[in-house]
Design a protein around this motif. Structure first.
Motif, PDB file in Angstrom:
ATOM      1  N   ASN A  16      -6.150 -14.858  -8.933  1.00  0.00           N
ATOM      2  CA  ASN A  16      -6.738 -14.675  -7.609  1.00  0.00           C
ATOM      3  C   ASN A  16      -7.268 -15.989  -7.048  1.00  0.00           C
ATOM      4  O   ASN A  16      -7.204 -16.224  -5.845  1.00  0.00           O
ATOM      5  CB  ASN A  16      -7.852 -13.626  -7.641  1.00  0.00           C
ATOM      6  CG  ASN A  16      -7.308 -12.218  -7.558  1.00  0.00           C
ATOM      7  OD1 ASN A  16      -6.154 -12.010  -7.211  1.00  0.00           O
ATOM      8  ND2 ASN A  16      -8.142 -11.256  -7.877  1.00  0.00           N
ATOM      9  N   PRO A  21      -7.372 -13.881  -3.237  1.00  0.00           N
ATOM     10  CA  PRO A  21      -7.473 -12.439  -3.417  1.00  0.00           C
ATOM     11  C   PRO A  21      -7.023 -11.687  -2.168  1.00  0.00           C
ATOM     12  O   PRO A  21      -6.936 -12.253  -1.079  1.00  0.00           O
ATOM     13  CB  PRO A  21      -8.969 -12.228  -3.662  1.00  0.00           C
ATOM     14  CG  PRO A  21      -9.620 -13.366  -2.954  1.00  0.00           C
ATOM     15  CD  PRO A  21      -8.667 -14.519  -3.055  1.00  0.00           C
ATOM     16  N   ASP A  81     -10.660  -6.265  -5.007  1.00  0.00           N
ATOM     17  CA  ASP A  81      -9.423  -6.977  -4.740  1.00  0.00           C
ATOM     18  C   ASP A  81      -8.261  -6.036  -5.054  1.00  0.00           C
ATOM     19  O   ASP A  81      -8.332  -5.250  -5.999  1.00  0.00           O
ATOM     20  CB  ASP A  81      -9.375  -8.221  -5.634  1.00  0.00           C
ATOM     21  CG  ASP A  81      -8.013  -8.863  -5.639  1.00  0.00           C
ATOM     22  OD1 ASP A  81      -7.627  -9.434  -4.608  1.00  0.00           O
ATOM     23  OD2 ASP A  81      -7.328  -8.774  -6.673  1.00  0.00           O
ATOM     24  N   ARG A  83      -5.308  -6.583  -6.308  1.00  0.00           N
ATOM     25  CA  ARG A  83      -4.728  -6.783  -7.645  1.00  0.00           C
ATOM     26  C   ARG A  83      -5.638  -6.200  -8.721  1.00  0.00           C
ATOM     27  O   ARG A  83      -5.175  -5.605  -9.689  1.00  0.00           O
ATOM     28  CB  ARG A  83      -4.487  -8.269  -7.914  1.00  0.00           C
ATOM     29  CG  ARG A  83      -3.377  -8.863  -7.089  1.00  0.00           C
ATOM     30  CD  ARG A  83      -3.158 -10.333  -7.459  1.00  0.00           C
ATOM     31  NE  ARG A  83      -2.385 -11.013  -6.455  1.00  0.00           N
ATOM     32  CZ  ARG A  83      -2.901 -11.724  -5.458  1.00  0.00           C
ATOM     33  NH1 ARG A  83      -4.197 -11.880  -5.334  1.00  0.00           N
ATOM     34  NH2 ARG A  83      -2.118 -12.299  -4.573  1.00  0.00           N
TER      35      ARG A  83
END
Length: 152
Positions: A16, A21, A81, A83
């Protein structure tokens, strides 16, 4: 609350930092009931409570105001975030992730609808117009004296 309970692993945090991010904004105080036909179970149970996560803080605020909340009572946004959320969904099997709803920005939704409409119009204009007699001939071919591949 869940977004804060399970931090991402170090490797994901490094990724990130390198790529940047994809922030998500939400709050335990901002929840919605799914429409009865979508959220209620087949047994006719109660509608499911959904937790929206927004890609923009301004959309989080707009949803809060649209739900009847005031600017003065705007809850602090829990920031995560995308991810990290995907990682949590893969690793946190105890939580039912079906209640999480990712909300796209309104201008993205508007653009997608506009492009969809343009595509439909292009497809409609590309289709050749056929005469009624041509359509009828295709549906009901003239009698050739052959039935099922065999002469009469």
């Amino acid at each position: 609350e869940l977004l804060e309970q399970s931090p991402p692993p170090p490797m994901l945090r490094r990724a990130n930092r390198r790529r940047g991010p994809v922030p998500l904004f939400g709050s335990d105080e901002l929840r919605f009931k799914a429409p009865a036909d979508e959220g209620a179970g087949a047994d006719g149970g109660e509608a499911e409570e959904l937790t929206p996560l927004f890609l923009r803080r301004s959309d989080f605020r707009a949803a809060w105001l649209a739900s009847g909340g005031s600017d003065d009572a705007l809850p602090a946004a829990q920031v995560s975030d995308l991810r990290s959320l995907a990682w949590q969904m893969e690793c946190e099997s105890a939580f039912d992730w079906r209640s999480i709803v990712l909300v796209a920005p309104q201008d993205s939704i508007d653009l997608a609808l506009e492009l969809q409409q343009q595509q439909q119009q292009e497809q409609a204009s590309d289709a050749p117009r056929r005469k009624r007699s041509e359509v009828q001939r295709d549906l009901f071919p003239p009698d050739t004296g052959v039935v099922g591949g065999f002469p009469r």
